[in-house]
Design an enzyme around this catalytic site. Structure first.
Site, PDB file in Angstrom:
ATOM      1  N   ALA A 191      -4.317  25.857  12.289  1.00 33.94           N
ATOM      2  CA  ALA A 191      -3.312  26.835  11.827  1.00 33.94           C
ATOM      3  C   ALA A 191      -3.658  27.278  10.414  1.00 33.94           C
ATOM      4  CB  ALA A 191      -1.916  26.232  11.890  1.00 33.94           C
ATOM      5  N   GLY A 192      -4.924  27.673  10.223  1.00 37.38           N
ATOM      6  CA  GLY A 192      -5.361  28.203   8.935  1.00 37.38           C
ATOM      7  C   GLY A 192      -5.293  29.724   8.957  1.00 37.38           C
ATOM      8  N   VAL A 193      -6.172  30.344   8.179  1.00 33.20           N
ATOM      9  CA  VAL A 193      -6.079  31.798   7.998  1.00 33.20           C
ATOM     10  C   VAL A 193      -6.375  32.553   9.293  1.00 33.20           C
ATOM     11  CG1 VAL A 193      -6.725  33.663   6.479  1.00 33.20           C
ATOM     12  CG2 VAL A 193      -6.931  31.353   5.673  1.00 33.20           C
ATOM     13  N   GLY A 281     -12.348  26.292  10.506  1.00 30.37           N
ATOM     14  CA  GLY A 281     -13.221  26.434   9.352  1.00 30.37           C
ATOM     15  C   GLY A 281     -14.596  26.943   9.751  1.00 30.37           C
ATOM     16  N   ALA A 330     -14.699  37.851   1.462  1.00 30.38           N
ATOM     17  CA  ALA A 330     -15.620  38.974   1.316  1.00 30.38           C
ATOM     18  C   ALA A 330     -15.702  39.444  -0.135  1.00 30.38           C
ATOM     19  CB  ALA A 330     -15.169  40.116   2.218  1.00 30.38           C
ATOM     20  N   HIS A 454      10.070  53.704  -9.398  1.00 28.15           N
ATOM     21  CA  HIS A 454      11.244  53.378  -8.587  1.00 28.15           C
ATOM     22  C   HIS A 454      11.439  54.427  -7.503  1.00 28.15           C
ATOM     23  CE1 HIS A 454      15.167  51.926  -7.446  1.00 28.15           C
ATOM     24  NE2 HIS A 454      15.564  53.188  -7.423  1.00 28.15           N
TER      25      HIS A 454
HETATM   26  P1  FAD Z   1     -21.675  37.439   6.164  1.00 33.47           P
HETATM   27  O1  FAD Z   1     -20.655  38.484   6.167  1.00 33.47           O
HETATM   28  O2  FAD Z   1     -21.541  36.321   7.144  1.00 33.47           O
HETATM   29  O3  FAD Z   1     -23.080  38.174   6.380  1.00 33.47           O
HETATM   30  C1  FAD Z   1     -24.260  37.466   6.539  1.00 33.47           C
HETATM   31  C2  FAD Z   1     -25.246  38.375   7.244  1.00 33.47           C
HETATM   32  O4  FAD Z   1     -26.527  37.784   7.166  1.00 33.47           O
HETATM   33  C3  FAD Z   1     -24.960  38.567   8.741  1.00 33.47           C
HETATM   34  O5  FAD Z   1     -25.099  39.920   9.082  1.00 33.47           O
HETATM   35  C4  FAD Z   1     -26.037  37.724   9.419  1.00 33.47           C
HETATM   36  O6  FAD Z   1     -26.402  38.240  10.684  1.00 33.47           O
HETATM   37  C5  FAD Z   1     -27.175  37.889   8.424  1.00 33.47           C
HETATM   38  N1  FAD Z   1     -28.177  36.826   8.468  1.00 33.47           N
HETATM   39  C6  FAD Z   1     -27.995  35.496   8.478  1.00 33.47           C
HETATM   40  N2  FAD Z   1     -29.178  34.849   8.425  1.00 33.47           N
HETATM   41  C7  FAD Z   1     -30.134  35.822   8.394  1.00 33.47           C
HETATM   42  C8  FAD Z   1     -31.539  35.804   8.310  1.00 33.47           C
HETATM   43  N3  FAD Z   1     -32.222  34.665   8.229  1.00 33.47           N
HETATM   44  N4  FAD Z   1     -32.174  36.993   8.295  1.00 33.47           N
HETATM   45  C9  FAD Z   1     -31.500  38.164   8.363  1.00 33.47           C
HETATM   46  N5  FAD Z   1     -30.185  38.236   8.431  1.00 33.47           N
HETATM   47  C10 FAD Z   1     -29.505  37.074   8.431  1.00 33.47           C
HETATM   48  N6  FAD Z   1     -12.529  37.685   4.004  1.00 33.47           N
HETATM   49  C11 FAD Z   1     -11.733  38.441   3.228  1.00 33.47           C
HETATM   50  O7  FAD Z   1     -11.956  38.507   2.015  1.00 33.47           O
HETATM   51  N7  FAD Z   1     -10.678  39.144   3.744  1.00 33.47           N
HETATM   52  C12 FAD Z   1     -10.393  39.100   5.065  1.00 33.47           C
HETATM   53  O8  FAD Z   1      -9.441  39.758   5.510  1.00 33.47           O
HETATM   54  C13 FAD Z   1     -11.200  38.311   5.914  1.00 33.47           C
HETATM   55  N8  FAD Z   1     -10.953  38.264   7.226  1.00 33.47           N
HETATM   56  C14 FAD Z   1     -11.753  37.510   8.025  1.00 33.47           C
HETATM   57  C15 FAD Z   1     -11.448  37.420   9.369  1.00 33.47           C
HETATM   58  C16 FAD Z   1     -12.224  36.656  10.206  1.00 33.47           C
HETATM   59  C17 FAD Z   1     -11.885  36.581  11.672  1.00 33.47           C
HETATM   60  C18 FAD Z   1     -13.355  35.958   9.681  1.00 33.47           C
HETATM   61  C19 FAD Z   1     -14.240  35.144  10.578  1.00 33.47           C
HETATM   62  C20 FAD Z   1     -13.664  36.030   8.340  1.00 33.47           C
HETATM   63  C21 FAD Z   1     -12.858  36.797   7.496  1.00 33.47           C
HETATM   64  N9  FAD Z   1     -13.102  36.874   6.131  1.00 33.47           N
HETATM   65  C22 FAD Z   1     -12.285  37.612   5.330  1.00 33.47           C
HETATM   66  C23 FAD Z   1     -14.242  36.164   5.516  1.00 33.47           C
HETATM   67  C24 FAD Z   1     -15.401  37.128   5.288  1.00 33.47           C
HETATM   68  O9  FAD Z   1     -15.744  37.734   6.517  1.00 33.47           O
HETATM   69  C25 FAD Z   1     -16.581  36.382   4.711  1.00 33.47           C
HETATM   70  O10 FAD Z   1     -16.183  35.683   3.547  1.00 33.47           O
HETATM   71  C26 FAD Z   1     -17.692  37.346   4.332  1.00 33.47           C
HETATM   72  O11 FAD Z   1     -18.127  38.069   5.453  1.00 33.47           O
HETATM   73  C27 FAD Z   1     -18.878  36.593   3.726  1.00 33.47           C
HETATM   74  O12 FAD Z   1     -19.850  37.525   3.363  1.00 33.47           O
HETATM   75  P2  FAD Z   1     -21.392  37.116   3.264  1.00 33.47           P
HETATM   76  O13 FAD Z   1     -22.092  38.354   2.832  1.00 33.47           O
HETATM   77  O14 FAD Z   1     -21.545  35.893   2.471  1.00 33.47           O
HETATM   78  O15 FAD Z   1     -21.836  36.727   4.741  1.00 33.47           O
HETATM   79  P1  NAI Z   2      -9.216  27.584   7.468  1.00 34.39           P
HETATM   80  O1  NAI Z   2      -9.865  26.588   6.591  1.00 34.39           O
HETATM   81  O2  NAI Z   2      -8.411  28.653   6.862  1.00 34.39           O
HETATM   82  O3  NAI Z   2      -8.265  26.843   8.502  1.00 34.39           O
HETATM   83  C1  NAI Z   2      -8.742  25.868   9.367  1.00 34.39           C
HETATM   84  C2  NAI Z   2      -7.557  24.999   9.792  1.00 34.39           C
HETATM   85  O4  NAI Z   2      -7.986  24.166  10.844  1.00 34.39           O
HETATM   86  C3  NAI Z   2      -7.049  24.102   8.675  1.00 34.39           C
HETATM   87  O5  NAI Z   2      -5.653  24.199   8.582  1.00 34.39           O
HETATM   88  C4  NAI Z   2      -7.510  22.728   9.097  1.00 34.39           C
HETATM   89  O6  NAI Z   2      -6.647  21.694   8.662  1.00 34.39           O
HETATM   90  C5  NAI Z   2      -7.497  22.868  10.606  1.00 34.39           C
HETATM   91  N1  NAI Z   2      -8.376  21.930  11.301  1.00 34.39           N
HETATM   92  C6  NAI Z   2      -9.606  21.504  10.934  1.00 34.39           C
HETATM   93  N2  NAI Z   2     -10.104  20.669  11.864  1.00 34.39           N
HETATM   94  C7  NAI Z   2      -9.180  20.573  12.842  1.00 34.39           C
HETATM   95  C8  NAI Z   2      -9.112  19.872  14.068  1.00 34.39           C
HETATM   96  N3  NAI Z   2     -10.117  19.086  14.470  1.00 34.39           N
HETATM   97  N4  NAI Z   2      -8.006  19.998  14.827  1.00 34.39           N
HETATM   98  C9  NAI Z   2      -6.980  20.782  14.434  1.00 34.39           C
HETATM   99  N5  NAI Z   2      -6.980  21.479  13.263  1.00 34.39           N
HETATM  100  C10 NAI Z   2      -8.075  21.376  12.486  1.00 34.39           C
HETATM  101  O7  NAI Z   2     -10.399  28.162   8.386  1.00 34.39           O
HETATM  102  P2  NAI Z   2     -10.414  29.351   9.422  1.00 34.39           P
HETATM  103  O8  NAI Z   2      -9.035  29.767   9.799  1.00 34.39           O
HETATM  104  O9  NAI Z   2     -11.374  28.948  10.466  1.00 34.39           O
HETATM  105  O10 NAI Z   2     -11.050  30.522   8.586  1.00 34.39           O
HETATM  106  C11 NAI Z   2     -12.308  30.327   7.955  1.00 34.39           C
HETATM  107  C12 NAI Z   2     -12.365  31.046   6.667  1.00 34.39           C
HETATM  108  O11 NAI Z   2     -12.524  32.432   6.892  1.00 34.39           O
HETATM  109  C13 NAI Z   2     -11.098  30.956   5.820  1.00 34.39           C
HETATM  110  O12 NAI Z   2     -11.046  29.771   5.098  1.00 34.39           O
HETATM  111  C14 NAI Z   2     -11.267  32.122   4.929  1.00 34.39           C
HETATM  112  O13 NAI Z   2     -12.106  31.773   3.887  1.00 34.39           O
HETATM  113  C15 NAI Z   2     -11.926  33.144   5.820  1.00 34.39           C
HETATM  114  N6  NAI Z   2     -10.930  34.073   6.321  1.00 34.39           N
HETATM  115  C16 NAI Z   2     -10.250  34.842   5.422  1.00 34.39           C
HETATM  116  C17 NAI Z   2      -9.285  35.725   5.844  1.00 34.39           C
HETATM  117  C18 NAI Z   2      -8.545  36.499   4.831  1.00 34.39           C
HETATM  118  O14 NAI Z   2      -8.982  36.541   3.706  1.00 34.39           O
HETATM  119  N7  NAI Z   2      -7.445  37.142   5.179  1.00 34.39           N
HETATM  120  C19 NAI Z   2      -8.956  35.898   7.244  1.00 34.39           C
HETATM  121  C20 NAI Z   2      -9.691  35.005   8.109  1.00 34.39           C
HETATM  122  C21 NAI Z   2     -10.652  34.154   7.640  1.00 34.39           C
END
Ligand code: FAD
Ligand code: NAI
Length: 475
Positions: A191-193, A281, A330, A454
């Site tokens: 129940a994380g993000v 995670g 991001a 406002h």
């Molecule tokens: P990434 O975005 O993972 O990009 C890495 C890239 O490198 C990928 O395209 C991959 O294919 C490529 N790559 C990897 N290895 C190689 C290689 N050897 N050669 C060539 N290419 C390679 N963050 C927010 O701030 N706001 C949000 O609302 C949010 N929502 C999210 C929702 C979900 C469902 C998820 C999963 C994540 C979310 N995040 C959010 C987190 C965010 O997506 C990541 O923090 C962010 O994308 C990280 O950026 P990055 O550039 O480090 O890596």
């Molecule tokens: P998270 O760390 O937010 O949540 C994972 C949850 O899973 C935690 O509450 C943890 O206690 C629980 N958990 C871990 N192991 C477990 C187990 N074995 N059984 C049951 N519960 C367990 O990670 P999440 O939701 O996977 O997202 C990954 C990351 O992606 C976030 O931490 C965030 O950095 C990024 N993200 C950001 C968003 C945003 O900025 N709006 C949206 C979605 C993702």
């Protein structure tokens, strides 16, 4: 002869593509290698964020919220909707279109800034202080020579031990964004993000959602008062079934769906669901990078080890974003990308981890920056707080969205802002004012003295700031 670049960025997510653009803007010859490929086999720049993260999740959050408003909220505004129906295929196609527009936007930005793009996997082939050789493996194979390398390879979803993702029943974030029909019973582990955002999407579209969370505390990363309010809204008002303290014992797929055996306080329980999202995670992604070839140092959890300036143990090799320590966000990846490009160009790079905002895009949204009240207490910091409910904000009443509040935390002696926490409408936008204020080392009074339009939701920020000195005007 290898093509030579000043900077080669491996990974085209928000960290990597922004680093490449900034490097090019600073006059460096920059290249970016990215391996993400769309369903048609074409490059899909933008990484997790664009393809299976921030962008598609926000598209579905918006669509599902619109649907829920049409079903439940419009009536109060005197709008009757007859024959409301869900066209999920169209909703998913719209999400895919939003993703494609973002992919194409980055291709355009690369052309505009003269960043060379290579589609394929990048890996270290050798090198040292005098330069690095990066092999690109894809449709075309070649080797690039680079003075500097920025590793921006991001992260991957963490599976439950022994329970691989199968894209059908047991889903990661990519699967959770593409379920072809609304499941009657949706299970979510964690129940994380992601759990809260994706659970919200499918609940709004009609699924009965049960979330199994390992910890006994709900949203421990957020301020306690925000987590408490969120718990009330999500469980009581919205009907998300969130089970805390759930110890997962066994997950098995069968013809009917997925069966999850778990225990709470020693009592064995079972959850039967049609699909299961596992979001517990994410893990740093260094697979196939050739880290071993050049002795790139990883920390015990597999993150590329970096110092405060994102320098790795290798000369002129940097790493940013999800593949290094710090929040997996991001905007954090982007900030590090810009800072590293500037350092390579001999300029100053600035990232302030104390002012990285967090947003959870539920309804109401949750956003914060800086310290939580529980952190300040445990650090022994003397503070004052001011809180203002959206119930007392005229714009929130007009919107029909009065859930939640804004809370300011300021140093008791100096009034300097230490943290701002919001649960309520447009919290994702409101938090920016707090980020600016904290970045400029503002006091709560500084915000309280600013004229806010406002009627606007931002008046709740001013009122909470006034509340620190116990002088809110409308509450
Ligand atoms: P990434 O975005 O993972 O990009 C890495 C890239 O490198 C990928 O395209 C991959 O294919 C490529 N790559 C990897 N290895 C190689 C290689 N050897 N050669 C060539 N290419 C390679 N963050 C927010 O701030 N706001 C949000 O609302 C949010 N929502 C999210 C929702 C979900 C469902 C998820 C999963 C994540 C979310 N995040 C959010 C987190 C965010 O997506 C990541 O923090 C962010 O994308 C990280 O950026 P990055 O550039 O480090 O890596
Ligand atoms: P998270 O760390 O937010 O949540 C994972 C949850 O899973 C935690 O509450 C943890 O206690 C629980 N958990 C871990 N192991 C477990 C187990 N074995 N059984 C049951 N519960 C367990 O990670 P999440 O939701 O996977 O997202 C990954 C990351 O992606 C976030 O931490 C965030 O950095 C990024 N993200 C950001 C968003 C945003 O900025 N709006 C949206 C979605 C993702």
């Amino acid at each position: 002869m290898a093509t030579t670049f000043d900077v080669v960025v491996i990974g085209g997510g928000p960290g990597g593509y922004i680093a490449a653009i900034r490097a090019a803007q600073l006059g460096l010859q920059a290249a970016c290698i990215d391996e993400w490929t769309d369903v048609d086999g074409k490059p899909a720049l933008g990484g997790t964020r664009t393809n299976v993260g921030c962008i598609p999740s926000k598209a579905l959050l918006q669509s599902s919220e619109n649907y829920e408003h049409a079903a439940h909220a419009f009536a109060e505004h005197g709008i009757q909707v007859k024959g409301l129906a869900l066209d999920l295929a169209r909703m998913l196609a719209r999400k895919d279109k939003v993703v494609r527009q973002n992919n194409e936007g980055i291709v355009y930005l690369f052309k505009k800034n003269k960043v060379a793009f290579f589609h394929g996997r990048g890996s270290f082939a050798g090198g040292g202080a005098n330069g690095w050789q990066i092999k690109v493996t894809g449709r075309n194979e070649e080797t690039l020579a680079a003075q500097h390398v920025i590793i921006a390879t991001g992260s991957n979803p963490r599976p439950l031990p022994g329970v691989p993702f199968d894209d059908q029943l047991i889903l990661d974030n990519a699967g959770a964004l593409a379920i072809p029909e609304v499941p009657k019973r949706l299970g979510v582990i964690g129940a994380g993000v992601i759990g809260l955002e994706m659970g919200s999407v499918w609940r709004r579209l009609g699924a009965e959602v049960t979330m199994l969370e390992m910890l006994d505390t709900f949203l421990p990363v957020a301020d306690e008062s925000v987590a408490k309010e969120a718990w009330k809204v999500f469980t009581k008002d919205q009907g998300l079934n969130i089970v805390l303290g759930a110890n997962i014992a066994r997950v098995s797929g069968n013809k009917k769906g997925v069966s999850v055996e778990y225990a709470t306080r020693g009592a064995e329980q079972k959850l039967e669901c049609d699909r299961l999202i596992v979001c517990i995670g994410r893990l740093p992604n260094t697979e196939g990078l050739g880290a071993g070839t050049v002795a790139l140092k990883l920390d015990p959890r597999g993150f590329v080890e970096v110092n405060a300036e994102c320098r790795t143990n290798l000369p002129n090799v940097w790493a940013i974003g999800d593949v290094v320590r710090g929040p997996m966000l991001a905007h954090k990846a982007e900030e590090e990308g810009v800072a590293v490009a500037q350092r390579i160009a001999g300029q100053h790079g600035h990232v302030d981890f104390n002012t990285v905002p967090w947003v959870i895009y539920t309804a109401p949204e949750i956003a914060w920056v800086g310290k939580t009240e529980q952190q300040l207490k445990s650090e022994g910091v003397q503070y004052r707080s001011g809180q203002f409910p959206f119930m007392a904000n005229g714009r929130a009443r007009a919107l029909g969205d009065t859930r939640g509040f804004v809370k300011f935390l300021a140093d008791a002696a100096t009034d300097r802002l230490l943290g701002v926490h919001i649960i309520g409408p447009m919290a994702s936008e409101l938090i920016s004012e707090a980020v600016v204020a904290m970045e400029f080392r503002a006091a709560a009074e500084d915000v309280a003295l600013i004229c806010h339009a406002h009627p606007s939701l931002s008046e709740a920020m001013k009122e909470a700031a006034l509340g620190v000195a116990k002088r809110s005007l409308n509450f």
